[in-house]
Design a protein around this motif. Structure first.
Motif: not given
Length: 207
Positions: A1-3, A106-108, A133-135, A155-156
């Motif tokens: 994942m980029t900065e 994009v994730g948590t 986002p699926h991981d 996954w949210f």
């Protein structure tokens, strides 16, 4: 994942449990001169995330969370989520916190409030590994999975539908190839304080 992508990560800290096995008020127990929950909050605020969403059920923990954020000069990154049905279990806390996540995340990360010894470097490593986002990305130490766990945004909806006391364990068990395990040199990913003797281990610095 980029900065750039990591700037859209969020963090959840679960701090609404009843602490039955500890005998109550676990997150307020003293460790390193501060309430136990402060350790998890410190790592969360040092993580590459925009905001830290803390699920709470009682006024005492809520006050400690706010005071800790103020001490860390991070009040502007704090969201307190009140869990009305905390007695249901960890699933209710995670469900409430996940529903507070912004749509563009994009994730948590999911942190447990009773895990005070996680190295912030571990969290940064997990953020770099998330590429879809699926991981789901989880750390391992000596071959055993630990916390925190980083969920991609896909996954949210599942997090927002959790119930009971199992938390997100069922999601991890059914993720299959979408779960990436990352080996880290961090025994803190296993040190959770459930009983008074666990707190003694944390004081002594043993995982």
């Amino acid at each position: 994942m980029t900065e750039r992508d990591t700037a859209n990560l969020e963090a959840i800290v679960l701090a609404a449990g009843a602490s039955a096995r500890f005998g109550g008020a676990k997150l307020l127990a003293r460790l390193d001169g501060a309430p136990l929950v402060a350790g998890a909050l410190l790592t969360a605020f040092l993580s590459p995330v925009r905001r830290v969403h803390v699920a709470v059920a009682g006024d005492a923990v809520r006050k400690v969370v706010r005071a800790t954020a103020e001490r860390l000069a991070a009040s502007d990154r704090l969201t307190i989520v009140t869990v009305e049905d905390a007695a249901e279990g960890m699933g209710a806390s995670l469900r409430a916190a996940a529903r507070a996540l912004p749509d563009d995340a994009v994730g948590t990360f999911v942190f447990l409030g009773d895990m005070p010894r996680i190295d912030p470097a571990t969290v940064t490593t997990l953020a770099r590994v998330l590429t879809s986002p699926h991981d789901i990305v989880a750390p391992t130490y000596l071959g055993r999975r630990g916390h925190p766990v980083l969920f991609g945004a896909s996954w949210f909806p599942a997090l927002r539908a959790l119930s009971g006391d199992e938390g997100a364990r069922v999601l991890l068990e059914t993720a299959g190839a979408r779960l990436t395990r990352v080996a880290v040199e961090d025994p803190g990913i296993h040190l959770d304080v459930d009983r008074p003797e666990d707190l003694a281990r944390a004081v002594e610095g043993r995982a």
